[in-house]
Write a protein that holds these residues in place. Structure first.
Motif, mmCIF file in Angstrom:
data_model
loop_
_atom_site.group_PDB
_atom_site.id
_atom_site.type_symbol
_atom_site.label_atom_id
_atom_site.label_comp_id
_atom_site.label_asym_id
_atom_site.label_seq_id
_atom_site.Cartn_x
_atom_site.Cartn_y
_atom_site.Cartn_z
ATOM 1 N N GLU A 126 0.828 -1.199 0.000
ATOM 2 C CA GLU A 126 0.000 0.000 0.000
ATOM 3 C C GLU A 126 0.873 1.265 0.000
ATOM 4 O O GLU A 126 1.864 1.356 0.729
ATOM 5 N N LYS A 127 0.480 2.246 -0.798
ATOM 6 C CA LYS A 127 1.248 3.479 -0.928
ATOM 7 C C LYS A 127 1.350 4.224 0.397
ATOM 8 O O LYS A 127 2.382 4.845 0.690
ATOM 9 N N ASP A 128 0.297 4.181 1.217
ATOM 10 C CA ASP A 128 0.273 4.932 2.469
ATOM 11 C C ASP A 128 0.821 4.141 3.661
ATOM 12 O O ASP A 128 0.761 4.626 4.790
ATOM 13 N N ASP A 129 1.342 2.942 3.411
ATOM 14 C CA ASP A 129 1.905 2.129 4.490
ATOM 15 C C ASP A 129 3.323 2.623 4.797
ATOM 16 O O ASP A 129 4.244 2.459 3.993
ATOM 17 N N ILE A 130 3.503 3.240 5.953
ATOM 18 C CA ILE A 130 4.822 3.787 6.320
ATOM 19 C C ILE A 130 5.450 3.004 7.465
ATOM 20 O O ILE A 130 6.405 3.466 8.096
ATOM 21 N N SER A 131 4.937 1.803 7.728
ATOM 22 C CA SER A 131 5.432 1.023 8.867
ATOM 23 C C SER A 131 6.907 0.676 8.726
ATOM 24 O O SER A 131 7.686 0.830 9.674
ATOM 25 N N ILE A 132 7.327 0.219 7.545
ATOM 26 C CA ILE A 132 8.742 -0.117 7.331
ATOM 27 C C ILE A 132 9.570 1.155 7.249
ATOM 28 O O ILE A 132 10.702 1.213 7.747
ATOM 29 N N ALA A 133 9.013 2.179 6.626
ATOM 30 C CA ALA A 133 9.722 3.453 6.507
ATOM 31 C C ALA A 133 10.066 4.017 7.879
ATOM 32 O O ALA A 133 11.151 4.580 8.088
ATOM 33 N N LYS A 134 9.172 3.879 8.836
ATOM 34 C CA LYS A 134 9.415 4.389 10.188
ATOM 35 C C LYS A 134 10.590 3.664 10.835
ATOM 36 O O LYS A 134 11.398 4.267 11.556
ATOM 37 N N ILE A 135 10.720 2.361 10.578
ATOM 38 C CA ILE A 135 11.849 1.593 11.121
ATOM 39 C C ILE A 135 13.159 2.106 10.525
ATOM 40 O O ILE A 135 14.167 2.278 11.236
ATOM 41 N N ILE A 136 13.168 2.360 9.229
ATOM 42 C CA ILE A 136 14.377 2.834 8.550
ATOM 43 C C ILE A 136 14.778 4.219 9.065
ATOM 44 O O ILE A 136 15.956 4.470 9.356
ATOM 45 N N VAL A 137 13.815 5.120 9.188
ATOM 46 C CA VAL A 137 14.106 6.474 9.680
ATOM 47 C C VAL A 137 14.592 6.426 11.126
ATOM 48 O O VAL A 137 15.544 7.124 11.504
ATOM 49 N N SER A 138 13.962 5.602 11.941
ATOM 50 C CA SER A 138 14.391 5.458 13.334
ATOM 51 C C SER A 138 15.830 4.961 13.421
ATOM 52 O O SER A 138 16.637 5.483 14.201
ATOM 53 N N ASN A 139 16.167 3.979 12.588
ATOM 54 C CA ASN A 139 17.528 3.433 12.572
ATOM 55 C C ASN A 139 18.537 4.510 12.181
ATOM 56 O O ASN A 139 19.618 4.638 12.772
ATOM 57 N N LYS A 140 18.166 5.323 11.192
ATOM 58 C CA LYS A 140 19.063 6.392 10.743
ATOM 59 C C LYS A 140 19.301 7.406 11.854
ATOM 60 O O LYS A 140 20.454 7.781 12.139
ATOM 61 N N ILE A 141 18.239 7.859 12.504
ATOM 62 C CA ILE A 141 18.382 8.880 13.546
ATOM 63 C C ILE A 141 19.196 8.342 14.721
ATOM 64 O O ILE A 141 20.032 9.046 15.292
ATOM 65 N N ARG A 142 18.971 7.084 15.091
ATOM 66 C CA ARG A 142 19.743 6.495 16.189
ATOM 67 C C ARG A 142 21.229 6.443 15.869
ATOM 68 O O ARG A 142 22.073 6.685 16.739
ATOM 69 N N ASN A 143 21.570 6.131 14.627
ATOM 70 C CA ASN A 143 22.980 6.108 14.246
ATOM 71 C C ASN A 143 23.571 7.513 14.172
ATOM 72 O O ASN A 143 24.746 7.716 14.469
ATOM 73 N N GLN A 144 22.768 8.490 13.780
ATOM 74 C CA GLN A 144 23.242 9.878 13.814
ATOM 75 C C GLN A 144 23.503 10.319 15.248
ATOM 76 O O GLN A 144 24.501 11.005 15.525
ATOM 77 N N LEU A 145 22.617 9.931 16.154
ATOM 78 C CA LEU A 145 22.836 10.227 17.571
ATOM 79 C C LEU A 145 24.130 9.592 18.065
ATOM 80 O O LEU A 145 24.901 10.218 18.794
ATOM 81 N N GLN A 146 24.350 8.348 17.671
ATOM 82 C CA GLN A 146 25.561 7.654 18.099
ATOM 83 C C GLN A 146 26.805 8.332 17.532
ATOM 84 O O GLN A 146 27.834 8.411 18.206
#
Length: 342
Positions: A126-146
Motif C-alpha cells: 500500500e502506498k500509504d503504508d509507512i510502517s517499514i519506513a518508520k523503522i528505517i528512519v528510526s535506525n538512521k536517527i539512532r545512528n546519527q545520535l551515536q
C-alpha cells in the motif's frame, strides 16, 4: 597493489535465491584493482593475474575456489573471460564489476532475475503504508545520535541537537502519515548536521547543488554508498525503483535511497575525520558557475577514503539486506526488521 577482502557466512539461503543446493559456507570477495588485471579460470579455480613488468608473462596473485564464492566484486579495470561467466552461472556466483567510485557497470546473477514473487510483494504494498519506513528512519536517527556521541563533545550546540533528535525518536511511534515522517527526519537531519560539522563553517545541507566544498564532499561519499548498496540489493532481485519511504520518481532507484539511510553516518564520520586530518580541503575543488567541482587529480584520493570507510561494513550491509529481504518476503512484523548499529 591488489587487496582481496573476504567475508565468510554460515547461511542457508532461500531456494529461490540460489540454483545449487544447501551451500552453507560461502564468501564475498571484493577485489580492488588499481592496475589492469586478468580474471580467468584454471582447473576449476578463479585466478587473479597481473602482467610482470617488462615481460609478457602473467603472475598469479591469488586463487579462489568457486564453491566458496557467494559474490565477486571487482573494482577497477579488469579483463573478464567467457569461462568465468560460465563458472559463475554454474555455481550461482554473483559477478559485479564496479568503477573506482563503486558505480556498478556490470552485474550478473542468474537467480535474481527470476524472483517475480518479490516483485509482486513490492508492487502490492500500500502506498500509504509507512510502517517499514518508520523503522528505517528510526535506525538512521539512532545512528546519527551515536555519531554525535562518538565526537565526545559536550558543547551547548551538540547537547541541543541530541535533545532535538531524541524528541524526534520519541515522536516517531505515533506518526501515521507520510508528510509528518518526512518532517521528523528533516528536523533530525538538520540538527545533526549543524552540530556534527560545526567546526567546518556549516551552513545547511543542500544535496546535489554543490554550493560549498563540504556539501560537494557529502555528495561524493553518499553516491559511493548508494552505488555499493545497489549491488547488494541487486543480488536479491529487488526492483530498485520501488521504495518503502522514498516515493516513485523518474529514474530514481527509490529502494536504494531507502536502504542506505541507516548507513549514511559511515560517510559522515569519514568526512569529518577526513577534514580534520587534512585529507579533504576546499583547495581540492574548482568553482565553476557557482558550483564546487572536485579537481580531476583528486578523484582517486577521495574515492580511496570512502572505499576504506565502507569496506569494514560490507558484512553488516550484506546481512542487513539479507535480513530485510527475508522479513519483506515473509511479511514479518516490523519489529523483526533488521537494525544496523554503527
Amino acid at each position: 597493489v591488489c587487496i582481496a577482502y573476504i567475508v565468510t557466512f554460515v547461511t542457508k539461503p532461500p531456494k529461490i535465491m540460489f540454483t545449487h543446493k544447501d551451500i552453507e559456507y560461502r564468501s564475498i570477495f571484493v577485489i580492488n584493482c588499481i592496475k589492469e588485471r586478468n580474471l580467468r579460470v584454471s582447473n576449476g579455480e578463479l585466478l587473479l593475474e597481473e602482467q610482470v613488468e617488462e615481460s609478457d608473462k602473467m603472475k598469479t596473485l591469488t586463487k579462489l575456489p568457486f564453491q566458496k564464492i557467494l559474490a565477486l566484486f571487482v573494482i577497477g579495470h579488469i579483463h573478464v573471460t567467457t569461462p568465468l561467466i560460465e563458472k559463475c552461472q554454474k555455481f550461482g556466483v554473483a559477478l559485479i564489476v564496479l568503477k573506482p567510485s563503486l558505480r556498478p557497470v556490470f552485474f550478473w546473477a542468474n537467480y535474481a532475475e527470476a524472483n517475480f514473487i518479490l516483485h509482486q510483494r513490492q508492487y502490492s504494498m500500500e502506498k500509504d503504508d509507512i510502517s517499514i519506513a518508520k523503522i528505517i528512519v528510526s535506525n538512521k536517527i539512532r545512528n546519527q545520535l551515536q555519531a554525535l556521541v562518538f565526537t565526545r563533545r559536550k558543547d551547548e550546540l551538540t547537547e541541543q541537537s541530541r535533545s532535538t533528535m531524541q524528541c524526534c525518536l520519541n515522536t516517531l511511534p505515533d506518526v501515521t502519515d507520510y508528510d509528518s515522517l518526512l518532517g521528523i527526519e528533516g528536523t533530525a537531519a538538520k540538527a545533526f548536521f549543524k552540530a556534527y560539522y560545526q567546526d567546518f563553517d556549516w551552513q545547511q545541507r543542500r544535496p546535489r547543488t554543490k554550493c560549498d566544498a563540504l556539501n560537494a564532499t557529502l555528495d561524493i561519499g553518499y553516491t559511493m554508498l548508494f552505488n555499493f548498496m545497489e549491488c547488494f540489493l541487486r543480488m536479491f532481485g529487488f526492483d530498485l525503483y520501488i521504495g518503502v519511504y522514498h516515493r516513485l520518481w523518474f529514474k530514481r532507484k527509490s529502494l536504494v535511497c531507502d536502504i542506505m539511510e541507516p548507513f549514511r553516518p559511515i560517510i559522515d564520520k569519514a568526512i569529518r575525520t577526513g577534514w580534520n586530518r587534512k585529507q579533504f580541503a576546499e583547495s581540492d575543488f574548482l568553482v565553476q558557475k557557482g558550483e564546487y567541482c572536485l579537481k580531476r587529480e583528486r578523484n582517486g584520493d577521495y574515492c580511496r577514503v570512502f572505499f576504506d570507510a565502507l569496506m569494514p561494513y560490507k558484512t553488516d550491509i550484506f546481512k542487513y539486506v539479507q535480513s530485510y529481504y527475508r522479513c519483506f518476503m515473509g511479511q514479518k512484523p516490523t519489529e523483526q526488521y533488521p537494525f544496523f548499529e554503527i
